[in-house]
Design a protein around this motif. Structure first.
Motif, PDB file in Angstrom:
ATOM      1  N   CYS A 366       0.825  -1.219   0.000  1.00  0.00           N
ATOM      2  CA  CYS A 366       0.000   0.000   0.000  1.00  0.00           C
ATOM      3  C   CYS A 366       0.857   1.266   0.000  1.00  0.00           C
ATOM      4  N   GLY A 367       2.165   1.093  -0.159  1.00  0.00           N
ATOM      5  CA  GLY A 367       3.034   2.264  -0.329  1.00  0.00           C
ATOM      6  C   GLY A 367       3.852   2.676   0.869  1.00  0.00           C
ATOM      7  N   ASP A 368       3.839   1.897   1.945  1.00  0.00           N
ATOM      8  CA  ASP A 368       4.585   2.243   3.147  1.00  0.00           C
ATOM      9  C   ASP A 368       6.038   1.789   2.998  1.00  0.00           C
ATOM     10  N   ILE A 369       6.950   2.747   2.913  1.00  0.00           N
ATOM     11  CA  ILE A 369       8.383   2.404   2.809  1.00  0.00           C
ATOM     12  C   ILE A 369       9.152   3.035   3.971  1.00  0.00           C
ATOM     13  N   ASN A 370       8.486   3.140   5.113  1.00  0.00           N
ATOM     14  CA  ASN A 370       9.162   3.648   6.313  1.00  0.00           C
ATOM     15  C   ASN A 370      10.132   2.605   6.846  1.00  0.00           C
ATOM     16  N   LEU A 371      11.173   3.078   7.503  1.00  0.00           N
ATOM     17  CA  LEU A 371      12.211   2.185   8.019  1.00  0.00           C
ATOM     18  C   LEU A 371      11.631   1.137   8.961  1.00  0.00           C
ATOM     19  N   ASP A 372      10.740   1.569   9.867  1.00  0.00           N
ATOM     20  CA  ASP A 372      10.239   0.608  10.848  1.00  0.00           C
ATOM     21  C   ASP A 372       9.369  -0.473  10.213  1.00  0.00           C
ATOM     22  N   THR A 373       8.769  -0.158   9.057  1.00  0.00           N
ATOM     23  CA  THR A 373       7.980  -1.190   8.363  1.00  0.00           C
ATOM     24  C   THR A 373       8.904  -2.319   7.896  1.00  0.00           C
ATOM     25  N   PHE A 374      10.023  -1.937   7.289  1.00  0.00           N
ATOM     26  CA  PHE A 374      10.983  -2.946   6.819  1.00  0.00           C
ATOM     27  C   PHE A 374      11.574  -3.733   7.988  1.00  0.00           C
ATOM     28  N   THR A 375      11.950  -3.034   9.057  1.00  0.00           N
ATOM     29  CA  THR A 375      12.636  -3.729  10.167  1.00  0.00           C
ATOM     30  C   THR A 375      11.672  -4.652  10.917  1.00  0.00           C
ATOM     31  N   LEU A 376      10.468  -4.176  11.182  1.00  0.00           N
ATOM     32  CA  LEU A 376       9.491  -5.022  11.885  1.00  0.00           C
ATOM     33  C   LEU A 376       9.086  -6.220  11.034  1.00  0.00           C
ATOM     34  N   TRP A 377       8.939  -5.978   9.740  1.00  0.00           N
ATOM     35  CA  TRP A 377       8.573  -7.047   8.803  1.00  0.00           C
ATOM     36  C   TRP A 377       9.632  -8.146   8.809  1.00  0.00           C
ATOM     37  N   THR A 378      10.888  -7.737   8.694  1.00  0.00           N
ATOM     38  CA  THR A 378      11.952  -8.745   8.623  1.00  0.00           C
ATOM     39  C   THR A 378      12.193  -9.411   9.979  1.00  0.00           C
ATOM     40  N   ASP A 379      11.900  -8.706  11.079  1.00  0.00           N
ATOM     41  CA  ASP A 379      11.990  -9.342  12.399  1.00  0.00           C
ATOM     42  C   ASP A 379      10.981 -10.486  12.508  1.00  0.00           C
ATOM     43  N   VAL A 380       9.780 -10.265  11.950  1.00  0.00           N
ATOM     44  CA  VAL A 380       8.756 -11.314  11.950  1.00  0.00           C
ATOM     45  C   VAL A 380       9.213 -12.487  11.085  1.00  0.00           C
ATOM     46  N   LEU A 381       9.773 -12.169   9.919  1.00  0.00           N
ATOM     47  CA  LEU A 381      10.280 -13.231   9.028  1.00  0.00           C
ATOM     48  C   LEU A 381      11.385 -14.027   9.717  1.00  0.00           C
ATOM     49  N   GLN A 382      12.208 -13.342  10.510  1.00  0.00           N
ATOM     50  CA  GLN A 382      13.259 -14.039  11.263  1.00  0.00           C
ATOM     51  C   GLN A 382      12.632 -15.028  12.255  1.00  0.00           C
ATOM     52  N   HIS A 383      11.543 -14.592  12.927  1.00  0.00           N
ATOM     53  CA  HIS A 383      10.819 -15.489  13.850  1.00  0.00           C
ATOM     54  C   HIS A 383      10.318 -16.721  13.112  1.00  0.00           C
ATOM     55  N   LEU A 414      21.444 -11.852   9.681  1.00  0.00           N
ATOM     56  CA  LEU A 414      20.770 -12.819   8.799  1.00  0.00           C
ATOM     57  C   LEU A 414      21.770 -13.561   7.912  1.00  0.00           C
ATOM     58  N   TYR A 415      22.813 -12.841   7.446  1.00  0.00           N
ATOM     59  CA  TYR A 415      23.827 -13.520   6.626  1.00  0.00           C
ATOM     60  C   TYR A 415      24.608 -14.541   7.461  1.00  0.00           C
ATOM     61  N   PHE A 416      24.893 -14.198   8.704  1.00  0.00           N
ATOM     62  CA  PHE A 416      25.571 -15.179   9.572  1.00  0.00           C
ATOM     63  C   PHE A 416      24.681 -16.395   9.811  1.00  0.00           C
ATOM     64  N   LEU A 417      23.353 -16.150   9.957  1.00  0.00           N
ATOM     65  CA  LEU A 417      22.428 -17.267  10.170  1.00  0.00           C
ATOM     66  C   LEU A 417      22.330 -18.170   8.946  1.00  0.00           C
ATOM     67  N   GLN A 443      23.285  -7.440  19.114  1.00  0.00           N
ATOM     68  CA  GLN A 443      23.342  -8.471  20.159  1.00  0.00           C
ATOM     69  C   GLN A 443      21.921  -8.907  20.555  1.00  0.00           C
ATOM     70  N   GLU A 444      21.022  -7.935  20.656  1.00  0.00           N
ATOM     71  CA  GLU A 444      19.648  -8.210  21.087  1.00  0.00           C
ATOM     72  C   GLU A 444      18.892  -9.054  20.055  1.00  0.00           C
ATOM     73  N   LEU A 445      19.080  -8.707  18.762  1.00  0.00           N
ATOM     74  CA  LEU A 445      18.343  -9.398  17.701  1.00  0.00           C
ATOM     75  C   LEU A 445      18.925 -10.766  17.371  1.00  0.00           C
ATOM     76  N   PHE A 446      20.233 -10.901  17.535  1.00  0.00           N
ATOM     77  CA  PHE A 446      20.900 -12.149  17.119  1.00  0.00           C
ATOM     78  C   PHE A 446      21.822 -12.665  18.238  1.00  0.00           C
ATOM     79  N   PRO A 447      21.266 -13.091  19.371  1.00  0.00           N
ATOM     80  CA  PRO A 447      22.102 -13.532  20.499  1.00  0.00           C
ATOM     81  C   PRO A 447      22.970 -14.735  20.154  1.00  0.00           C
TER      82      PRO A 447
END
Length: 468
Positions: A366-383, A414-417, A443-447
């Protein structure tokens, strides 16, 4: 003759004329009566009756300049400009000092987008007219059409100098000040206007709006107060006073003001929503929820109402109910990226990660290219363990939002994973170059990655080089 007598005579003339049409009898009217009848029908959009009155009027008064000028007005209204111009030229030869001829010439020029010529004719009309206010107002409108706001403002002010009760001109003056971002100048002008016309509720209201625009909310409330004292049914002034009180965090006073508007008019979803927000800010969640629900009851298609209830439940951490209401909002507006983002956040809080991923994807579509949209989206994909998809999205984000440490640290992890150490190291160093002090995010995202010997070595080498 006072206004009520004029209105009474006009009403009698209209009744007499309509009676004549019904009975097919011919009654006599003087030319001015015909003019009033014709203009009444034109003003009310009944052109056929206006034409019949004009025809009968010209039959009874074939030499009436006034009726012929009304005929010109009707021709201009119908865009028959050439015929109107020809008739005007004939009238000019007879009465070259009749201001209405120049006014109609100006109307024709204006219709042809010849606004400079229209102004020239109107300036000539000023030499012969007794109604300076009306002509200055028309000149102001021509300047508005030309986007010359300064000259438009000047002429509307001249109009008000002649007729302080021309509220249309007052609104136009304020429009010019607003458009020119001259709020302070508008306050000076309106203050002088009020000095001469202290009981002008419209001027007080407009003064309040200018103070509001300058974020001087105390003064705005003061001005709106005077507007409502002069006219205790002035809905707009109560509304804007309430908004100003909200800005001052005087929520109970704002509620009282909004309640006045609810007494003066039918309940509006906007007012109910504002009252709900005020109650919530006062910590009265029961009343807040009650008014939020009244909002959507009043207007079930108001998506902002449903999303307000969603946000209320998010703040209460009642995510199950928040999910119900955000779906209501999406049912009305399915293309709103902010609603999809809330949908995603609520699902994420409920640990419904697949639904959350869908929500962020829809927000992006729908056109949202804000930074937090990308980061939250990829955090969910990581889960969800979808590391490759997350990397693709972050690479796309890097093109739109380059040099963001939050993207770089996530790409590194993600590349290390995915066992791509060389790219992992590259992005880790990029992240540290951008914001070393936020390394804790990595450290928090990738312990599990953080403890790798290779990663710790890269971090230590970077810190050592930075000290040198």
């Amino acid at each position: 003759m006072n206004l009520s007598n004029e209105e009474e005579e006009n009403s009698l003339s209209l009744s007499k004329f309509e009676s004549m049409l019904k009975t097919n009898k011919v009654f006599f009217f003087d030319s001015e009566e015909f003019e009033d009848i014709i203009l009444h029908y034109m003003d009310t959009g009944r052109l056929n009756l206006a034409k019949r009155a004009l025809k009968l009027g010209l039959e009874q008064h074939p030499k009436s300049t006034g009726l012929k000028l009304v005929q010109v007005e009707m021709l201009v209204y119908e865009d028959k400009l050439d015929i109107a111009e020809k008739l005007l030229n004939e009238l000019y030869a007879i009465e070259p000092t009749n201001e209405e001829i120049y006014i109609q010439k100006a109307n024709i020029c204006s219709k042809r987008d010849e606004h400079e010529k229209a102004i020239s004719h109107l300036k000539t009309a000023l030499k012969y007219t007794d109604d300076y206010a009306d002509v200055y107002s028309m000149i102001g409108m021509e300047y508005l059409f030309m986007d010359n706001l300064e000259m438009a403002k000047e002429n509307f002010i001249k109009c008000l100098d002649e007729d302080t009760e021309d509220y249309s001109a007052l609104y136009n003056v304020v429009y010019c000040f607003d458009f020119l971002d001259q709020n302070a100048e508008a306050i000076v002008y309106l203050s002088r206007f009020i000095d001469k016309n202290p009981y002008s509720e419209v001027a007080w209201h407009q003064l309040g709006r200018q103070y509001y625009a300058l974020k001087n909310y105390e003064k705005a409330v003061w001005a709106f107060d005077y507007a409502t004292l002069i006219d205790d049914t002035f809905l707009g002034a109560y509304m804007e006073k309430a908004k100003s009180l909200e800005k001052l965090k005087k929520y109970q006073e704002a509620i009282d003001c909004y309640n006045v508007t609810l007494e003066l008019d039918d309940p509006s979803s906007f007012v109910l929503l504002r009252v709900a927000k005020c109650y919530e800010r006062l910590g009265n969640n029961e009343f807040a929820l009650n008014y939020y629900l009244k909002t959507v009851h009043e207007d079930p298609l108001l998506d902002k109402g449903w999303i307000a209830i969603t946000d209320f439940y998010i703040r209460q951490k009642n995510f199950q109910k928040a999910l119900y209401y955000v779906n209501k909002a999406l049912g009305i507006d399915n293309d709103n990226s902010m609603y999809w983002k809330r949908f995603a956040a609520v699902n994420s809080a409920l640990q419904y990660f697949e639904e959350a991923e869908y929500g962020y994807r829809k927000a992006f579509e729908c056109g949202d290219i804000n930074l937090d949209t990308f980061t939250l989206w990829t955090d969910v994909l990581q889960h969800l363990g979808e590391f490759d998809t997350a990397i693709e999205i972050l690479q796309e984000a890097n093109l739109v939002l380059p040099n963001e440490y939050e993207i770089e640290y996530r790409l590194a992890g993600l590349y290390f994973l995915t066992e791509n150490s060389s790219k992992g190291n590259l992005h880790l160093v990029n992240g540290m170059k951008l914001e070393l002090k936020h390394l804790s995010l990595f450290q928090e995202l990738f312990p599990s990655v953080w403890t790798k010997t290779e990663v710790l070595s890269t971090i230590e080498k970077f810190k050592t080089r930075k000290k040198q």
